[in-house]
Scaffold this motif. Structure first.
Motif, PDB file in Angstrom:
ATOM      1  N   TRP A  60       8.051 -52.424 -16.396  1.00  0.00           N
ATOM      2  CA  TRP A  60       8.951 -51.443 -17.000  1.00  0.00           C
ATOM      3  C   TRP A  60       8.294 -50.071 -17.142  1.00  0.00           C
ATOM      4  O   TRP A  60       7.100 -49.976 -17.423  1.00  0.00           O
ATOM      5  N   VAL A  61       9.103 -49.043 -16.974  1.00  0.00           N
ATOM      6  CA  VAL A  61       8.722 -47.692 -17.387  1.00  0.00           C
ATOM      7  C   VAL A  61       9.722 -47.299 -18.467  1.00  0.00           C
ATOM      8  O   VAL A  61      10.936 -47.340 -18.229  1.00  0.00           O
ATOM      9  N   VAL A  62       9.236 -46.964 -19.663  1.00  0.00           N
ATOM     10  CA  VAL A  62      10.161 -46.620 -20.746  1.00  0.00           C
ATOM     11  C   VAL A  62      10.091 -45.127 -21.051  1.00  0.00           C
ATOM     12  O   VAL A  62       9.047 -44.486 -20.850  1.00  0.00           O
ATOM     13  N   VAL A  63      11.194 -44.598 -21.523  1.00  0.00           N
ATOM     14  CA  VAL A  63      11.267 -43.188 -21.915  1.00  0.00           C
ATOM     15  C   VAL A  63      11.643 -43.138 -23.389  1.00  0.00           C
ATOM     16  O   VAL A  63      12.701 -43.639 -23.782  1.00  0.00           O
ATOM     17  N   ASP A  64      10.749 -42.617 -24.194  1.00  0.00           N
ATOM     18  CA  ASP A  64      10.869 -42.445 -25.643  1.00  0.00           C
ATOM     19  C   ASP A  64      10.669 -43.740 -26.434  1.00  0.00           C
ATOM     20  O   ASP A  64      10.841 -44.846 -25.927  1.00  0.00           O
ATOM     21  N   ALA A  65      10.270 -43.528 -27.700  1.00  0.00           N
ATOM     22  CA  ALA A  65       9.738 -44.641 -28.495  1.00  0.00           C
ATOM     23  C   ALA A  65      10.525 -44.930 -29.774  1.00  0.00           C
ATOM     24  O   ALA A  65      10.091 -45.753 -30.579  1.00  0.00           O
ATOM     25  N   LEU A  66      11.666 -44.243 -29.965  1.00  0.00           N
ATOM     26  CA  LEU A  66      12.448 -44.412 -31.197  1.00  0.00           C
ATOM     27  C   LEU A  66      11.598 -44.011 -32.420  1.00  0.00           C
ATOM     28  O   LEU A  66      10.464 -43.549 -32.254  1.00  0.00           O
ATOM     29  N   SER A  67      12.140 -44.216 -33.633  1.00  0.00           N
ATOM     30  CA  SER A  67      11.514 -43.637 -34.831  1.00  0.00           C
ATOM     31  C   SER A  67      10.409 -44.476 -35.466  1.00  0.00           C
ATOM     32  O   SER A  67       9.629 -43.959 -36.255  1.00  0.00           O
ATOM     33  N   THR A  68      10.404 -45.771 -35.180  1.00  0.00           N
ATOM     34  CA  THR A  68       9.442 -46.648 -35.863  1.00  0.00           C
ATOM     35  C   THR A  68       8.959 -47.755 -34.912  1.00  0.00           C
ATOM     36  O   THR A  68       9.664 -48.105 -33.962  1.00  0.00           O
ATOM     37  N   HIS A  94       9.130 -35.634 -26.122  1.00  0.00           N
ATOM     38  CA  HIS A  94       8.546 -34.617 -27.004  1.00  0.00           C
ATOM     39  C   HIS A  94       8.091 -35.283 -28.295  1.00  0.00           C
ATOM     40  O   HIS A  94       8.286 -36.471 -28.479  1.00  0.00           O
ATOM     41  N   TYR A  95       7.495 -34.506 -29.193  1.00  0.00           N
ATOM     42  CA  TYR A  95       6.784 -35.084 -30.342  1.00  0.00           C
ATOM     43  C   TYR A  95       7.629 -35.370 -31.582  1.00  0.00           C
ATOM     44  O   TYR A  95       7.091 -35.797 -32.599  1.00  0.00           O
ATOM     45  N   HIS A  96       8.914 -35.127 -31.550  1.00  0.00           N
ATOM     46  CA  HIS A  96       9.716 -35.385 -32.758  1.00  0.00           C
ATOM     47  C   HIS A  96       9.675 -36.876 -33.129  1.00  0.00           C
ATOM     48  O   HIS A  96       9.603 -37.738 -32.252  1.00  0.00           O
ATOM     49  N   PRO A  97       9.702 -37.146 -34.456  1.00  0.00           N
ATOM     50  CA  PRO A  97       9.547 -38.525 -34.932  1.00  0.00           C
ATOM     51  C   PRO A  97      10.469 -39.539 -34.240  1.00  0.00           C
ATOM     52  O   PRO A  97      10.019 -40.652 -33.937  1.00  0.00           O
ATOM     53  N   ASP A  98      11.706 -39.150 -33.993  1.00  0.00           N
ATOM     54  CA  ASP A  98      12.654 -40.111 -33.416  1.00  0.00           C
ATOM     55  C   ASP A  98      12.414 -40.379 -31.926  1.00  0.00           C
ATOM     56  O   ASP A  98      13.151 -41.147 -31.309  1.00  0.00           O
ATOM     57  N   HIS A  99      11.384 -39.761 -31.367  1.00  0.00           N
ATOM     58  CA  HIS A  99      11.045 -39.990 -29.952  1.00  0.00           C
ATOM     59  C   HIS A  99       9.624 -40.524 -29.781  1.00  0.00           C
ATOM     60  O   HIS A  99       9.316 -41.157 -28.790  1.00  0.00           O
ATOM     61  N   HIS A 177      13.100 -26.762 -26.601  1.00  0.00           N
ATOM     62  CA  HIS A 177      13.476 -27.489 -27.825  1.00  0.00           C
ATOM     63  C   HIS A 177      12.263 -27.599 -28.753  1.00  0.00           C
ATOM     64  O   HIS A 177      12.371 -27.493 -29.966  1.00  0.00           O
ATOM     65  N   THR A 178      11.090 -27.836 -28.138  1.00  0.00           N
ATOM     66  CA  THR A 178       9.793 -27.776 -28.831  1.00  0.00           C
ATOM     67  C   THR A 178       8.823 -27.115 -27.846  1.00  0.00           C
ATOM     68  O   THR A 178       9.250 -26.683 -26.777  1.00  0.00           O
ATOM     69  N   ASP A 179       7.537 -27.091 -28.166  1.00  0.00           N
ATOM     70  CA  ASP A 179       6.589 -26.549 -27.180  1.00  0.00           C
ATOM     71  C   ASP A 179       5.978 -27.660 -26.325  1.00  0.00           C
ATOM     72  O   ASP A 179       5.017 -27.437 -25.602  1.00  0.00           O
ATOM     73  N   VAL A 194      16.411 -35.891 -20.045  1.00  0.00           N
ATOM     74  CA  VAL A 194      16.356 -34.517 -20.550  1.00  0.00           C
ATOM     75  C   VAL A 194      15.877 -34.394 -21.994  1.00  0.00           C
ATOM     76  O   VAL A 194      15.858 -33.285 -22.547  1.00  0.00           O
ATOM     77  N   GLY A 195      15.460 -35.494 -22.619  1.00  0.00           N
ATOM     78  CA  GLY A 195      15.038 -35.404 -24.018  1.00  0.00           C
ATOM     79  C   GLY A 195      16.125 -34.762 -24.867  1.00  0.00           C
ATOM     80  O   GLY A 195      17.299 -35.088 -24.723  1.00  0.00           O
ATOM     81  N   ASP A 196      15.731 -33.812 -25.733  1.00  0.00           N
ATOM     82  CA  ASP A 196      16.716 -33.147 -26.594  1.00  0.00           C
ATOM     83  C   ASP A 196      17.102 -31.763 -26.071  1.00  0.00           C
ATOM     84  O   ASP A 196      17.575 -30.918 -26.822  1.00  0.00           O
ATOM     85  N   LEU A 197      16.887 -31.522 -24.780  1.00  0.00           N
ATOM     86  CA  LEU A 197      17.198 -30.208 -24.216  1.00  0.00           C
ATOM     87  C   LEU A 197      18.691 -30.019 -24.003  1.00  0.00           C
ATOM     88  O   LEU A 197      19.220 -28.925 -24.169  1.00  0.00           O
ATOM     89  N   VAL A 198      19.370 -31.089 -23.639  1.00  0.00           N
ATOM     90  CA  VAL A 198      20.791 -30.993 -23.299  1.00  0.00           C
ATOM     91  C   VAL A 198      21.616 -31.829 -24.269  1.00  0.00           C
ATOM     92  O   VAL A 198      21.267 -32.971 -24.560  1.00  0.00           O
ATOM     93  N   MET A 199      22.677 -31.237 -24.791  1.00  0.00           N
ATOM     94  CA  MET A 199      23.571 -31.934 -25.713  1.00  0.00           C
ATOM     95  C   MET A 199      25.005 -31.760 -25.236  1.00  0.00           C
ATOM     96  O   MET A 199      25.353 -30.718 -24.700  1.00  0.00           O
ATOM     97  N   GLN A 200      25.811 -32.772 -25.487  1.00  0.00           N
ATOM     98  CA  GLN A 200      27.234 -32.682 -25.160  1.00  0.00           C
ATOM     99  C   GLN A 200      28.030 -32.808 -26.454  1.00  0.00           C
ATOM    100  O   GLN A 200      27.924 -33.816 -27.149  1.00  0.00           O
TER     101      GLN A 200
END
Ligand SMILES: [Zn+2]
Length: 305
Positions: A60-68, A94-99, A177-179, A194-200
């Motif tokens: 598996w290759v996973v993208v993002d880690a959720l908050s906990t 990116h480094y936000h807690p929920d990711h 969205h972050t640096d 796209v992480g949190d760059l794009v929102m609908q």
């Protein structure tokens, strides 16, 4: 009897409040879990962001880690029911807690953690620990088992990973969205993470201390030029390119109007008041993020002058 009834109702309420994690297949070999549209809380267990997984012949290759770690563990348990295979890489958008805060689970399972070089700098600076302590104080039990995990593989500009017959082209972006935002593109599948760059139909959060609305617009315009048929984001359902137009529209709306009002000599409070009625009030997370975004863009425009 009556007590039993009340007890049953109470259970029902509690279970209704805690969102269930359901693994969904986006398309062949690509899976996701969809968090709720809310700020993190004990009730939603911090399950308010998405995570993705791609099945390759090597694992598996996973993208993002959720908050906990608890949430990422549950995510991995779901993946193993689809196919028992190692987690080769875990890419943090990116480094936000929920990711990022759930990354411990992947690390313990032997995955290589991939992130932007600025995420490693943040980790090394000590600010990451301070931010985690603040989160633990603010949200109590929610983040109690979070341990910060630094990347094993750092993306400086571009990195191409070939894993079990699948290619992942990763780009480290300039501040948006972050640096420390990463874009992950699968060229054959034409899938873009796209992480949190794009929102609908959801207000983007632009209040991060490393955020840049100008950089966000520039990067969104680059995304628009990419050959992608599906955009997988940190918070929406799977999106199409029209989502980029929505996000550009909101960011441009803020920048244009705040710039105009500033040239008229308006204060931040007057700007907030003048922009109170706008076309975006009905969208998801408006109450949570809009005022912060106005404040942030206002001070960003001061720096640009
Ligand atoms: Zn974010």
């Amino acid at each position: 009897m009556r007590h039993l009834k009340i007890l049953l109702i109470m259970f029902a309420v509690v279970f209704a409040m805690a969102p269930e994690m359901k693994l969904r297949r986006v398309q062949k070999d690509i899976y996701m879990v969809r968090g709720v549209d809310a700020l993190p809380s004990l009730e939603n267990r911090g399950f308010m962001s998405n995570a993705f997984a791609v099945l390759t012949t090597e694992g598996w290759v996973v993208v993002d880690a959720l908050s906990t770690p608890e949430l990422s563990k549950e995510f991995v348990d779901n993946l193993m029911r689809v196919k028992k295979a190692p987690i080769k890489y875990a890419i943090m958008t990116h480094y936000h807690p929920d990711h990022w805060y759930g990354a411990k689970t992947y690390k313990e399972l032997g995955a290589k953690i991939v992130a932007h070089k600025k995420l490693l700098e943040f980790y090394n600076s000590g600010d990451a620990q301070m931010a985690l302590q603040a989160s633990k104080q603010r949200f109590g039990e929610l983040f109690k088992s979070v341990v910060l995990v630094p990347p094993d593989v750092v993306v400086e500009e571009k990195l191409s990973l070939q894993v079990g017959g699948k290619r992942f082209e990763i780009t480290a972006l300039s501040p948006a969205h972050t640096d420390n935002d990463l874009l992950i593109y699968m060229p054959k599948e034409k899938v873009l993470f796209v992480g949190d760059l794009v929102m609908q139909n959801r207000i983007p959060f632009m209040g991060d201390r490393g955020a840049s609305s100008k950089g966000l617009l520039e990067n969104l315009r680059k995304i628009k030029q990419m050959d992608a048929k599906i955009l997988l984001g940190g918070h929406n359902e799977p999106m199409g390119m029209s989502a980029v137009d929505f996000t550009v529209g909101y960011v441009q709306f803020l920048r244009d109007n705040i710039k105009r009002l500033k040239t008229q000599g308006k204060s931040i409070d007057e700007i907030r008041e003048a922009l109170k009625n706008n076309p975006y009030t009905k969208y998801v997370m408006y109450d949570a993020f809009h005022n912060t975004n106005v404040f942030r863009v206002d001070s960003e425009l001061d720096m640009e002058e």
